[in-house]
Write a protein that holds these residues in place. Sequence first.
Motif, PDB file in Angstrom:
ATOM      1  N   ARG A   1      11.183  -5.098   0.440  1.00 52.28           N
ATOM      2  CA  ARG A   1      10.486  -6.298   0.927  1.00 52.28           C
ATOM      3  C   ARG A   1       9.367  -6.680  -0.037  1.00 52.28           C
ATOM      4  N   HIS A   2       8.577  -5.707  -0.433  1.00 50.05           N
ATOM      5  CA  HIS A   2       7.477  -5.997  -1.354  1.00 50.05           C
ATOM      6  C   HIS A   2       8.004  -6.359  -2.742  1.00 50.05           C
ATOM      7  N   GLY A   3       9.035  -5.637  -3.199  1.00 48.01           N
ATOM      8  CA  GLY A   3       9.583  -5.887  -4.527  1.00 48.01           C
ATOM      9  C   GLY A   3      10.211  -7.262  -4.647  1.00 48.01           C
ATOM     10  N   VAL A   4      11.018  -7.648  -3.647  1.00 46.54           N
ATOM     11  CA  VAL A   4      11.666  -8.962  -3.669  1.00 46.54           C
ATOM     12  C   VAL A   4      10.619 -10.070  -3.578  1.00 46.54           C
ATOM     13  N   TYR A   5       9.628  -9.869  -2.710  1.00 48.18           N
ATOM     14  CA  TYR A   5       8.554 -10.855  -2.571  1.00 48.18           C
ATOM     15  C   TYR A   5       7.806 -11.037  -3.890  1.00 48.18           C
ATOM     16  N   SER A   6       7.447  -9.927  -4.543  1.00 49.23           N
ATOM     17  CA  SER A   6       6.720  -9.995  -5.812  1.00 49.23           C
ATOM     18  C   SER A   6       7.560 -10.669  -6.891  1.00 49.23           C
ATOM     19  N   ALA A   7       8.855 -10.323  -6.929  1.00 51.42           N
ATOM     20  CA  ALA A   7       9.735 -10.896  -7.954  1.00 51.42           C
ATOM     21  C   ALA A   7       9.876 -12.403  -7.781  1.00 51.42           C
ATOM     22  N   LEU A   8      10.056 -12.865  -6.541  1.00 47.78           N
ATOM     23  CA  LEU A   8      10.216 -14.292  -6.298  1.00 47.78           C
ATOM     24  C   LEU A   8       8.922 -15.057  -6.574  1.00 47.78           C
ATOM     25  N   ARG A   9       7.782 -14.429  -6.279  1.00 46.02           N
ATOM     26  CA  ARG A   9       6.495 -15.073  -6.598  1.00 46.02           C
ATOM     27  C   ARG A   9       6.336 -15.207  -8.107  1.00 46.02           C
ATOM     28  N   THR A  10       6.759 -14.162  -8.830  1.00 48.29           N
ATOM     29  CA  THR A  10       6.653 -14.198 -10.289  1.00 48.29           C
ATOM     30  C   THR A  10       7.507 -15.321 -10.871  1.00 48.29           C
ATOM     31  N   LEU A  11       8.610 -15.623 -10.199  1.00 44.82           N
ATOM     32  CA  LEU A  11       9.505 -16.670 -10.685  1.00 44.82           C
ATOM     33  C   LEU A  11       8.986 -18.083 -10.414  1.00 44.82           C
ATOM     34  N   GLY A  12       7.806 -18.169  -9.776  1.00 42.30           N
ATOM     35  CA  GLY A  12       7.189 -19.475  -9.650  1.00 42.30           C
ATOM     36  C   GLY A  12       6.866 -19.942  -8.250  1.00 42.30           C
ATOM     37  N   ARG A  28       0.818  -1.219   0.000  1.00 44.91           N
ATOM     38  CA  ARG A  28       0.000   0.000   0.000  1.00 44.91           C
ATOM     39  C   ARG A  28       0.846   1.261   0.000  1.00 44.91           C
ATOM     40  N   THR A  29       2.091   1.171   0.442  1.00 44.29           N
ATOM     41  CA  THR A  29       2.923   2.373   0.557  1.00 44.29           C
ATOM     42  C   THR A  29       4.042   2.422  -0.472  1.00 44.29           C
ATOM     43  N   MET A  30       3.987   1.569  -1.493  1.00 49.25           N
ATOM     44  CA  MET A  30       5.038   1.551  -2.514  1.00 49.25           C
ATOM     45  C   MET A  30       5.184   2.919  -3.172  1.00 49.25           C
ATOM     46  N   ARG A  31       4.044   3.567  -3.474  1.00 48.49           N
ATOM     47  CA  ARG A  31       4.113   4.851  -4.185  1.00 48.49           C
ATOM     48  C   ARG A  31       4.773   5.915  -3.328  1.00 48.49           C
ATOM     49  N   TRP A  32       4.277   6.098  -2.083  1.00 44.62           N
ATOM     50  CA  TRP A  32       4.851   7.135  -1.225  1.00 44.62           C
ATOM     51  C   TRP A  32       6.270   6.780  -0.812  1.00 44.62           C
ATOM     52  N   GLY A  33       6.535   5.501  -0.631  1.00 44.03           N
ATOM     53  CA  GLY A  33       7.904   5.093  -0.326  1.00 44.03           C
ATOM     54  C   GLY A  33       8.844   5.455  -1.448  1.00 44.03           C
ATOM     55  N   GLY A  34       8.389   5.271  -2.695  1.00 40.93           N
ATOM     56  CA  GLY A  34       9.207   5.643  -3.847  1.00 40.93           C
ATOM     57  C   GLY A  34       9.490   7.135  -3.893  1.00 40.93           C
ATOM     58  N   VAL A  35       8.481   7.945  -3.535  1.00 40.32           N
ATOM     59  CA  VAL A  35       8.668   9.407  -3.516  1.00 40.32           C
ATOM     60  C   VAL A  35       9.691   9.805  -2.457  1.00 40.32           C
ATOM     61  N   ILE A  36       9.577   9.213  -1.264  1.00 39.70           N
ATOM     62  CA  ILE A  36      10.527   9.512  -0.177  1.00 39.70           C
ATOM     63  C   ILE A  36      11.937   9.131  -0.584  1.00 39.70           C
ATOM     64  N   VAL A  39      15.578   5.121   4.641  1.00 39.86           N
ATOM     65  CA  VAL A  39      16.039   3.735   4.648  1.00 39.86           C
ATOM     66  C   VAL A  39      14.896   2.784   5.017  1.00 39.86           C
ATOM     67  N   VAL A  40      14.064   3.188   5.969  1.00 44.06           N
ATOM     68  CA  VAL A  40      12.909   2.356   6.335  1.00 44.06           C
ATOM     69  C   VAL A  40      11.947   2.251   5.149  1.00 44.06           C
ATOM     70  N   ALA A  41      11.703   3.371   4.468  1.00 38.12           N
ATOM     71  CA  ALA A  41      10.857   3.338   3.271  1.00 38.12           C
ATOM     72  C   ALA A  41      11.464   2.417   2.217  1.00 38.12           C
ATOM     73  N   LEU A  42      12.785   2.478   2.076  1.00 37.46           N
ATOM     74  CA  LEU A  42      13.481   1.588   1.147  1.00 37.46           C
ATOM     75  C   LEU A  42      13.291   0.127   1.553  1.00 37.46           C
ATOM     76  N   LEU A  63      18.395  -6.854   6.810  1.00 39.13           N
ATOM     77  CA  LEU A  63      19.856  -6.812   6.802  1.00 39.13           C
ATOM     78  C   LEU A  63      20.378  -5.605   6.038  1.00 39.13           C
ATOM     79  N   LEU A  64      19.766  -5.311   4.890  1.00 43.62           N
ATOM     80  CA  LEU A  64      20.220  -4.172   4.102  1.00 43.62           C
ATOM     81  C   LEU A  64      19.971  -2.861   4.850  1.00 43.62           C
ATOM     82  N   CYS A  65      18.796  -2.737   5.458  1.00 47.49           N
ATOM     83  CA  CYS A  65      18.491  -1.525   6.225  1.00 47.49           C
ATOM     84  C   CYS A  65      19.434  -1.370   7.411  1.00 47.49           C
TER      85      CYS A  65
END
Length: 225
Positions: free
Chosen positions: A176-187, A111-119, A168-171, A207-209
């Motif tokens: 988290r959402h991006g990696v989850y979506s990408a791995l789901r797309t991979l099967g 739900r916060t991907m858009r605002w997180g991207g702006v931040i 960094v928290v927004a990142l 870990l990255l944060c």
Amino acid sequence: MSRSPLRSSIGLKIVMAVTGILLVFFLIAHMLGNLKVFAGQASFEHYAHWLREFGAPILPGTWFLWIQRVLLLVAVIGHIASAAVLAKRARAAQPVRYAHRRPVRTGYAARTMRWGGVIILLFVIYHILDLTTGTLNPVGDPHSPFANVVADFAPSRWYVTLFYTLAVVALGFHLRHGVYSALRTLGQQTPRGQRNVKAIALVFSVLLCAGFLAVPFAVLFGLVR
């Protein structure tokens, strides 16, 4: 006129995935480089100097850095543009809002991907003006990156650390959402697979944060000076 493959929804998702992977690799390398600060001023500044001279004598001066910056800029623009077009198409596909429509359950990160991207975008602009050009840095010494970092996150400039933490928290949520979506797309579509990719995405993001936040808080509390 038929739409080109690159402008199709599948093509845009591929662009998002490829640019996202490039940006994730950059973030990992950037975080590891930042952690050099714990090895002392000499080690950190040697690393910063190495970045400027990387590729010599094939590449003169700071060409590697500029090539890297241009590629990152292209990746960021491609990532944002693809996301914006896909979001617009998703809204256009559902023009009617039903009065009794059941709300879709989505995670906070989604739900916060858009605002997180702006931040994140605003922070990147500030970060460049602060630690790359030195325009907003209290020291702004191009010959001493270590001094710039220490001055930047000094206790008197707690608001910079606060803004850095927020970005960094927004990142983290974004990743988290991006990696989850990408791995789901991979099967990974099974219940067990989805649980696994959720755990992987969460651990990676945390870990990255933590790696990025370790430096400003170490300076803030006097562990690096």
